[in-house]
Design a protein around this motif. Structure first.
Motif, PDB file in Angstrom:
ATOM      1  N   GLY A 158       0.803  -1.225   0.000  1.00 50.84           N
ATOM      2  CA  GLY A 158       0.000   0.000   0.000  1.00 50.84           C
ATOM      3  C   GLY A 158       0.830   1.265   0.000  1.00 50.84           C
ATOM      4  N   LEU A 159       2.112   1.168   0.369  1.00 49.56           N
ATOM      5  CA  LEU A 159       2.991   2.329   0.391  1.00 49.56           C
ATOM      6  C   LEU A 159       3.720   2.532  -0.935  1.00 49.56           C
ATOM      7  CD1 LEU A 159       4.588   1.710   3.909  1.00 49.56           C
ATOM      8  CD2 LEU A 159       2.705   3.257   3.345  1.00 49.56           C
ATOM      9  N   ILE A 160       3.611   1.563  -1.843  1.00 49.05           N
ATOM     10  CA  ILE A 160       4.335   1.607  -3.121  1.00 49.05           C
ATOM     11  C   ILE A 160       3.420   2.186  -4.185  1.00 49.05           C
ATOM     12  CG2 ILE A 160       5.564   0.240  -4.843  1.00 49.05           C
ATOM     13  CD1 ILE A 160       6.108  -1.823  -2.649  1.00 49.05           C
ATOM     14  N   PRO A 161       3.822   3.268  -4.863  1.00 49.78           N
ATOM     15  CA  PRO A 161       2.911   3.951  -5.791  1.00 49.78           C
ATOM     16  C   PRO A 161       2.719   3.269  -7.135  1.00 49.78           C
ATOM     17  CG  PRO A 161       5.009   5.100  -5.704  1.00 49.78           C
ATOM     18  CD  PRO A 161       5.063   4.038  -4.651  1.00 49.78           C
ATOM     19  N   ASN A 162       3.740   2.561  -7.660  1.00 52.70           N
ATOM     20  CA  ASN A 162       3.597   1.968  -8.986  1.00 52.70           C
ATOM     21  C   ASN A 162       4.535   0.774  -9.144  1.00 52.70           C
ATOM     22  OD1 ASN A 162       6.247   3.028  -9.864  1.00 52.70           O
ATOM     23  ND2 ASN A 162       5.205   5.011  -9.844  1.00 52.70           N
ATOM     24  N   ASP A 261      -8.067   0.498  -3.959  1.00 53.56           N
ATOM     25  CA  ASP A 261      -8.166   1.486  -5.033  1.00 53.56           C
ATOM     26  C   ASP A 261      -6.792   1.952  -5.479  1.00 53.56           C
ATOM     27  OD1 ASP A 261     -10.997   1.536  -4.961  1.00 53.56           O
ATOM     28  OD2 ASP A 261     -10.899   2.801  -3.170  1.00 53.56           O
ATOM     29  N   PRO A 262      -6.642   2.331  -6.755  1.00 57.77           N
ATOM     30  CA  PRO A 262      -5.349   2.866  -7.235  1.00 57.77           C
ATOM     31  C   PRO A 262      -4.952   4.115  -6.453  1.00 57.77           C
ATOM     32  CG  PRO A 262      -6.811   2.348  -9.073  1.00 57.77           C
ATOM     33  CD  PRO A 262      -7.633   2.236  -7.833  1.00 57.77           C
ATOM     34  N   ARG A 263      -3.671   4.286  -6.215  1.00 61.69           N
ATOM     35  CA  ARG A 263      -3.201   5.463  -5.497  1.00 61.69           C
ATOM     36  C   ARG A 263      -3.441   6.744  -6.293  1.00 61.69           C
ATOM     37  NH1 ARG A 263       0.577   4.959  -1.259  1.00 61.69           N
ATOM     38  NH2 ARG A 263       1.536   6.887  -1.953  1.00 61.69           N
ATOM     39  N   ARG A 264      -3.467   6.613  -7.621  1.00 57.28           N
ATOM     40  CA  ARG A 264      -3.694   7.804  -8.443  1.00 57.28           C
ATOM     41  C   ARG A 264      -5.177   8.156  -8.574  1.00 57.28           C
ATOM     42  NH1 ARG A 264      -2.212   3.844 -12.362  1.00 57.28           N
ATOM     43  NH2 ARG A 264      -3.973   3.195 -13.665  1.00 57.28           N
TER      44      ARG A 264
END
Length: 265
Positions: A158-162, A261-264
């Protein structure tokens, strides 16, 4: 479909997707084997460590190198599916949440088991390692290692954006784990304080358990005296406790940081 059939379908899907990503597949499937073989040819390979040839000591411990790569596989898979909204679609289907995660974990664990078997065959056939002393404890160590790094992968995803960042995050995890577990050099060359800190890292207790179970020696004591079958379980009690503690950390991080959900978004 039964729960197990859904888990197996997820596992097969993970393997298909992995093989389509050639660069990532190379890193996950072949690099652990390369690192394991290199680990048996280091400066310590010609010495004796705790009454065991250095090459054998290194080869046995190298079986645990598969776990940081298991972390990379699971974390990357979760991030990709989250960002591509695959998880949102899966949650709207009849597939249980437990089956989703179980499929991811089972795939990474099976890949690691095959790699560990190859490293074991290399250790026995080429390096000259003896037959394992305590196979049940080796199995426990492997299951514990898989659970530790799976929990940490899910908890930190969950802390990793992509996807790109996910693979970069795995590199320091790999290096710190291998260095802290004494896979590149004996921990005895480090100061006492650094040694104690290294013993608390996620991979270190797994490596210690595998070496104790395989070689039948207590490497935590001076001279690494031989121990009996039942005594190896007693010797490994502290390592099992540290492993369970890391699983707890991973579960706590999952509750705090995991997102569907996506972070973006």
């Amino acid at each position: 479909m039964t729960w197990m059939s859904m888990v197996w379908a997820q596992t097969r899907l993970n393997q298909t997707v992995l093989l389509r990503q050639r660069g990532f597949a190379f890193s996950v499937l072949l690099v652990p084997l390369f690192l394991a073989f290199v680990n048996t040819a280091g400066p310590a390979s010609g010495t004796t460590i705790g009454g065991v040839p250095g090459a054998v000591f290194g080869a046995v411990g190298a079986m645990a190198v598969v776990f940081p790569f298991s972390y990379m596989t699971i974390a990357t898979t979760i991030v990709v599916r989250r960002e591509e909204r695959v998880y949102k679609r899966l949650r709207g289907s009849a597939l249980p949440t437990s089956a989703i995660f179980a499929g991811d974990i089972l795939h990474a664990t099976l890949v690691g088991a095959v790699q560990a078997a190859i490293i074991l065959a290399y250790a026995m056939g080429v390096v000259g390692a003896p037959a394992p002393r305590n196979i049940p404890l080796i199995v426990i160590a492997f299951v514990l290692g898989a659970a530790v790094f799976a929990a940490l992968a899910i908890g930190t995803a969950g802390l990793i954006p992509n996807n790109e960042i996910a693979q970069l995050v795995a590199i320091p995890v790999l290096l710190v784990s291998m260095l802290g577990a004494g896979m590149m050099f004996p921990l005895s060359v480090l100061s006492a304080g650094v040694q104690r800190a290294a013993e608390l890292l996620p991979l270190t207790p797994i490596v210690s358990m595998i070496r104790t179970a395989y070689l039948g020696r207590d490497f935590a004591r001076d001279g690494a005296p031989e121990v009996g079958f039942l005594e190896t379980f007693q010797v490994s009690a502290t390592e099992i406790g540290i492993g369970l503690l890391w699983i707890g950390v991973g579960l706590w991080c999952t509750r705090q940081y995991f997102r569907w959900d996506p972070r973006r978004a």
